[in-house]
Motif scaffolding. Sequence first.
Motif, PDB file in Angstrom:
ATOM      1  N   UNK A  43       0.939  -1.062  -0.272  1.00  0.00           N
ATOM      2  CA  UNK A  43      -0.097   0.442   0.504  1.00  0.00           C
ATOM      3  C   UNK A  43       1.136   1.458   0.448  1.00  0.00           C
ATOM      4  N   UNK A  44       1.808   1.048   1.047  1.00  0.00           N
ATOM      5  CA  UNK A  44       3.029   2.449   0.986  1.00  0.00           C
ATOM      6  C   UNK A  44       3.678   2.209  -0.854  1.00  0.00           C
ATOM      7  N   UNK A  45       4.084   1.834  -1.577  1.00  0.00           N
ATOM      8  CA  UNK A  45       4.654   2.023  -2.705  1.00  0.00           C
ATOM      9  C   UNK A  45       3.705   2.376  -3.534  1.00  0.00           C
ATOM     10  N   UNK A  46       2.586   1.859  -3.590  1.00  0.00           N
ATOM     11  CA  UNK A  46       1.295   1.853  -4.308  1.00  0.00           C
ATOM     12  C   UNK A  46       1.044   3.975  -3.895  1.00  0.00           C
ATOM     13  N   UNK A  47       0.737   3.972  -2.683  1.00  0.00           N
ATOM     14  CA  UNK A  47       0.108   5.040  -2.611  1.00  0.00           C
ATOM     15  C   UNK A  47       2.022   6.103  -3.208  1.00  0.00           C
ATOM     16  N   UNK A  48       2.436   6.091  -2.919  1.00  0.00           N
ATOM     17  CA  UNK A  48       3.675   6.923  -3.463  1.00  0.00           C
ATOM     18  C   UNK A  48       3.639   6.996  -5.261  1.00  0.00           C
ATOM     19  N   UNK A  49       2.205   6.175  -6.368  1.00  0.00           N
ATOM     20  CA  UNK A  49       2.240   6.716  -7.571  1.00  0.00           C
ATOM     21  C   UNK A  49       3.121   6.489  -8.314  1.00  0.00           C
ATOM     22  N   UNK A  50       4.510   6.056  -8.319  1.00  0.00           N
ATOM     23  CA  UNK A  50       5.410   5.720  -9.055  1.00  0.00           C
ATOM     24  C   UNK A  50       5.002   4.643  -9.642  1.00  0.00           C
ATOM     25  N   UNK A  51       5.743   4.744 -10.952  1.00  0.00           N
ATOM     26  CA  UNK A  51       4.768   3.128 -11.740  1.00  0.00           C
ATOM     27  C   UNK A  51       6.475   1.951 -11.722  1.00  0.00           C
ATOM     28  N   UNK A  52       8.090   2.809 -11.350  1.00  0.00           N
ATOM     29  CA  UNK A  52       8.632   1.844 -11.199  1.00  0.00           C
ATOM     30  C   UNK A  52       8.898   2.233  -9.443  1.00  0.00           C
ATOM     31  N   UNK A  53       9.750   1.336  -8.815  1.00  0.00           N
ATOM     32  CA  UNK A  53      10.472   1.930  -7.681  1.00  0.00           C
ATOM     33  C   UNK A  53      11.641   1.294  -7.063  1.00  0.00           C
ATOM     34  N   UNK A  54      12.325   1.902  -7.142  1.00  0.00           N
ATOM     35  CA  UNK A  54      13.082   1.067  -6.361  1.00  0.00           C
ATOM     36  C   UNK A  54      13.074  -0.007  -5.647  1.00  0.00           C
ATOM     37  N   UNK A  55      14.260  -1.054  -5.358  1.00  0.00           N
ATOM     38  CA  UNK A  55      14.009  -2.303  -4.226  1.00  0.00           C
ATOM     39  C   UNK A  55      14.696  -1.351  -3.333  1.00  0.00           C
ATOM     40  N   UNK A  56      15.964  -0.414  -3.323  1.00  0.00           N
ATOM     41  CA  UNK A  56      15.892  -0.112  -1.406  1.00  0.00           C
ATOM     42  C   UNK A  56      14.705   0.864  -1.513  1.00  0.00           C
ATOM     43  N   UNK A  57      14.200   2.155  -1.845  1.00  0.00           N
ATOM     44  CA  UNK A  57      12.379   2.150  -1.483  1.00  0.00           C
ATOM     45  C   UNK A  57      11.921   1.611  -0.923  1.00  0.00           C
ATOM     46  N   UNK A  58      11.303   0.011  -1.733  1.00  0.00           N
ATOM     47  CA  UNK A  58      10.973  -0.900  -1.069  1.00  0.00           C
ATOM     48  C   UNK A  58      11.356  -0.666   0.523  1.00  0.00           C
ATOM     49  N   UNK A  59      12.953  -1.220   0.500  1.00  0.00           N
ATOM     50  CA  UNK A  59      13.208  -1.767   1.862  1.00  0.00           C
ATOM     51  C   UNK A  59      13.207  -0.991   2.623  1.00  0.00           C
ATOM     52  N   UNK A  60      13.463   0.825   2.339  1.00  0.00           N
ATOM     53  CA  UNK A  60      13.403   1.677   3.242  1.00  0.00           C
ATOM     54  C   UNK A  60      11.482   1.155   3.983  1.00  0.00           C
ATOM     55  N   UNK A  61      10.622   1.359   3.099  1.00  0.00           N
ATOM     56  CA  UNK A  61       9.030   0.965   3.073  1.00  0.00           C
ATOM     57  C   UNK A  61       9.035  -0.062   4.073  1.00  0.00           C
ATOM     58  N   UNK A  62       9.905  -1.088   4.544  1.00  0.00           N
ATOM     59  CA  UNK A  62       9.308  -2.310   4.994  1.00  0.00           C
ATOM     60  C   UNK A  62       9.430  -1.715   6.406  1.00  0.00           C
ATOM     61  N   UNK A  63      10.725  -0.671   6.695  1.00  0.00           N
ATOM     62  CA  UNK A  63      11.151  -0.765   8.132  1.00  0.00           C
ATOM     63  C   UNK A  63       9.965  -0.009   9.043  1.00  0.00           C
ATOM     64  N   UNK A  64       9.294   1.018   9.037  1.00  0.00           N
ATOM     65  CA  UNK A  64       8.355   0.658   9.572  1.00  0.00           C
ATOM     66  C   UNK A  64       7.008   0.287  10.609  1.00  0.00           C
ATOM     67  N   UNK A  65       6.707  -0.283   9.227  1.00  0.00           N
ATOM     68  CA  UNK A  65       5.995  -1.434   9.709  1.00  0.00           C
ATOM     69  C   UNK A  65       6.811  -2.496  10.659  1.00  0.00           C
ATOM     70  N   UNK A  66       8.030  -3.439   9.943  1.00  0.00           N
ATOM     71  CA  UNK A  66       8.291  -4.115  11.009  1.00  0.00           C
ATOM     72  C   UNK A  66       8.525  -3.414  13.047  1.00  0.00           C
ATOM     73  N   UNK A  67       9.042  -2.392  13.035  1.00  0.00           N
ATOM     74  CA  UNK A  67       9.436  -1.787  13.814  1.00  0.00           C
ATOM     75  C   UNK A  67       7.897  -1.857  14.647  1.00  0.00           C
TER      76      UNK A  67
END
Length: 113
Positions: A43-67
């Motif tokens: 949901x966070x990735x889709x909310x960014x609106x980007x058609x392509x997203x860097x793998x690094x950004x996905x990793x960053x999106x994992x951190x808050x819900x994992x915390x």
Amino acid sequence: MVKRNGVLEPFSRDKIISGVRKACQGRPVTDGDLAVLAQKVEEAVRASGASQIEANDIGLAILPPLRDLDEVAYLRFASVYQAFDSLEDFEASIGQLREEHASRPRPTRSVDE
């Protein structure tokens, strides 16, 4: 998703779950918890609106819900993902978690407890 080597790959909840599962080994985290985490990341990735997203950004999106899910698993994942290479890196991350705990309102106890 754009991997570090430039290869395009479709977003995969299963890859999110398998990557985070390693950090959650031995922790009280269920498969259902991991599925919810993967959904939040998607949901966070889709909310960014980007058609392509860097793998690094996905990793960053994992951190808050994992915390929020499990702080020990968060530290494990962050230590690999953010390439902690010293004790000071761990101390800084733990210090940040402690500050967040200190700033949270404490739950009130009922008279019956």
